[in-house]
Design a protein around this motif. Sequence first.
Motif, PDB file in Angstrom:
ATOM      1  N   LYS A 188      14.645 -26.503  -1.291  1.00 46.55           N
ATOM      2  CA  LYS A 188      15.929 -27.103  -1.627  1.00 46.55           C
ATOM      3  C   LYS A 188      16.394 -28.043  -0.540  1.00 46.55           C
ATOM      4  O   LYS A 188      16.912 -29.147  -0.813  1.00 46.55           O
ATOM      5  CB  LYS A 188      16.948 -25.985  -1.838  1.00 46.55           C
ATOM      6  N   ALA A 189      16.201 -27.635   0.722  1.00 43.00           N
ATOM      7  CA  ALA A 189      16.595 -28.502   1.840  1.00 43.00           C
ATOM      8  C   ALA A 189      15.774 -29.785   1.846  1.00 43.00           C
ATOM      9  O   ALA A 189      16.284 -30.876   2.142  1.00 43.00           O
ATOM     10  CB  ALA A 189      16.429 -27.757   3.162  1.00 43.00           C
ATOM     11  N   HIS A 190      14.495 -29.688   1.491  1.00 36.50           N
ATOM     12  CA  HIS A 190      13.639 -30.876   1.444  1.00 36.50           C
ATOM     13  C   HIS A 190      14.086 -31.833   0.333  1.00 36.50           C
ATOM     14  O   HIS A 190      14.102 -33.057   0.503  1.00 36.50           O
ATOM     15  CB  HIS A 190      12.196 -30.442   1.211  1.00 36.50           C
ATOM     16  N   ILE A 191      14.484 -31.256  -0.795  1.00 37.86           N
ATOM     17  CA  ILE A 191      14.945 -32.094  -1.905  1.00 37.86           C
ATOM     18  C   ILE A 191      16.250 -32.790  -1.532  1.00 37.86           C
ATOM     19  O   ILE A 191      16.471 -33.974  -1.843  1.00 37.86           O
ATOM     20  CB  ILE A 191      15.114 -31.243  -3.179  1.00 37.86           C
ATOM     21  N   ASP A 192      17.133 -32.030  -0.837  1.00 34.92           N
ATOM     22  CA  ASP A 192      18.412 -32.627  -0.438  1.00 34.92           C
ATOM     23  C   ASP A 192      18.216 -33.759   0.556  1.00 34.92           C
ATOM     24  O   ASP A 192      18.979 -34.749   0.563  1.00 34.92           O
ATOM     25  CB  ASP A 192      19.332 -31.570   0.168  1.00 34.92           C
ATOM     26  N   ARG A 193      17.223 -33.678   1.426  1.00 34.58           N
ATOM     27  CA  ARG A 193      16.998 -34.712   2.429  1.00 34.58           C
ATOM     28  C   ARG A 193      16.267 -35.938   1.869  1.00 34.58           C
ATOM     29  O   ARG A 193      16.294 -37.009   2.447  1.00 34.58           O
ATOM     30  CB  ARG A 193      16.176 -34.140   3.592  1.00 34.58           C
TER      31      ARG A 193
END
Length: 635
Positions: A626-631
């Motif tokens: 999720k953090a990778h998608i947000d970035r």
Amino acid sequence: MPAVDKLLLEEALQDSPQTRSLLSVFEEDAGTLTDYTNQLLQAMQRVYGAQNEMCLATQQLSKQLLAYEKQNFALGKGDEEVISTLHYFSKVVDELNVLHTGLAKQLADTMVLPIIQFREKDLTEVSTLKDLFGLASSEHDLSMAKYSRLPKKKDNEKLKTEVVKEVAAARRKQHLSSLQYYCALNALQYRKRVAMMQPMLGFAHGQVNFFKKGAEMFSQSMDSFLSSVAAMVQSIQVELEAEAEKMRASQQELLSLDESVYTPDFDVAAPQINRNLIQKAGYLNLRNKTGLVTTTWERLYFFTQGGNLMCQPRGAVAGGLIQDLDNCSVMAVDCEDRRYCFQITTPNGKSGIILQAESRKENEEWICAVNNISRQIYLTDNPEAVAIKLNQTALQAVTPITSFARKQENSCPSQNLQSSQMENDKIVPKAAGIIPEVEQLIAPGTPIQFDIVLPATEFLDQNRGSRRANPFGETEDDTFPEAEDSLLQQMFIVRFLGSMAVKTDTTTEVIYEAMRQVLAARAIHNIFRMTESHLMVTSQTLRLIDPQTQVTRANFELTSVTQFAAHQENKRLVGFVVRMPESTGGESLSTYVFESNSEGEKICYAINLGKEIIKAQKRCKKTHLKAHIDRSPKA
């Protein structure tokens, strides 16, 4: 007294042939008397020696009677009456010893001494006088020969006078010696009669005095004592005869038993086995290693005492400890092509001892007894009832049951886990409701598998693309790459009891029912052999490893384990349900039951910990994704 023959002293000087002939008769009689006297003296000395030996023997007998009390008899109970009786007899023997000593002294003085004096004095005197008479006769003969050779001439008057004097002296000496010799021979005819009767008179007087004193000593009180002792001996003899008759009857009864009593393993087809034993004793063969590859077997007597297995060799006073049976495991094994062998394994998994029974019945009863003792049943108030209850519980497992008793919920890690949505890896707690029936858990007639055999699909998955098997039995490092990176690695020693297909994994009741049926099937079919393995619990898999070769026998993905629980009464029993894909596209459920050297709750705790690690790893992956998608830049 009849007259005796005598030598005439008046004829001694004339010394005629008739006198010499009569003298030879007297001499022959004296020689016979001497020989007989020597033989009689030997006989009397033997009597005297026997009497002396009797004195020493009675003295020794008295001491031995008193020594009975000091003997440390192992079976000396009830000997007080015998001891007091022997003490009294010792006093009587001491008194008899005094009488025997007096009799021996009297025999020496009145029997042996007179005959010795007769031989040494009278017979020796006759023998000496005979020698002197012979010398005198020889001198007389020489002087007469010399006198007969005198010449007729008168100029030898001096020589003639000397020879005449010599003849007169020789004749006087011969006459004197013959008179003494004749007198001694005549007196010997009287003395021999006295010498023959006097010793026997002394012997008779001694015996009479001995018996008189003995009669005085054995008075009426002694008679009553002897009567009481005789009555006691008679009663003991009656008891002995009754006991002997009893033993003869018992012997006939024991010998009339069937030949099967002497035949080992006579009922090998259908032995009557007592599975409720909490103690056992009998002869077993113990396997001893004498070298790297050599062994010996020794037949010894084994018995259980509490939680210990004891051994007592023949001739030993007491037994010695062989092994502590608490929490041990026992199984039938094949050993050196011998029948009826079983092995006792220590709680830490080390191989213990291997024993051999003489029959199938003995083998299985020893296994059952050790198994019951290892559960520490002997510590309960009524161990026999507990053992019967446990075995009845196992047998009742094959009987249809309408419903289960509701089991209490444990706060232990054996939680009710179910993966109803395997694709999302969600663990759902057991649904509250009515406990299902037996038919809803396990289909009736479901076969039980007692050896681990992997399903075909899993076997292909484990061996697909794998390298050649290591000839030394070691698993390749890259076969299970999770072993190095796993956050959890715990090893447990377990023995596989059995597995069977189940219909549901929504409740731990299916595990308890599988345990009941597996144990019951083993008891009914007399299956005691168990395969020991090392259970490796990691954060990804459950692996069963061969302890000898280190080859993996079975491998279960931890995510496929949907239920796991430990038995609430037998803490060493543990089981888990595995959901596996089938070649047809569906899924199958199987329950695996094990016996552990440690508590089953520890294994459940390790499995639960592994599942928690998997859940944490998945949550971490989702967070990172999720953090990778947000970035990432928006399109």
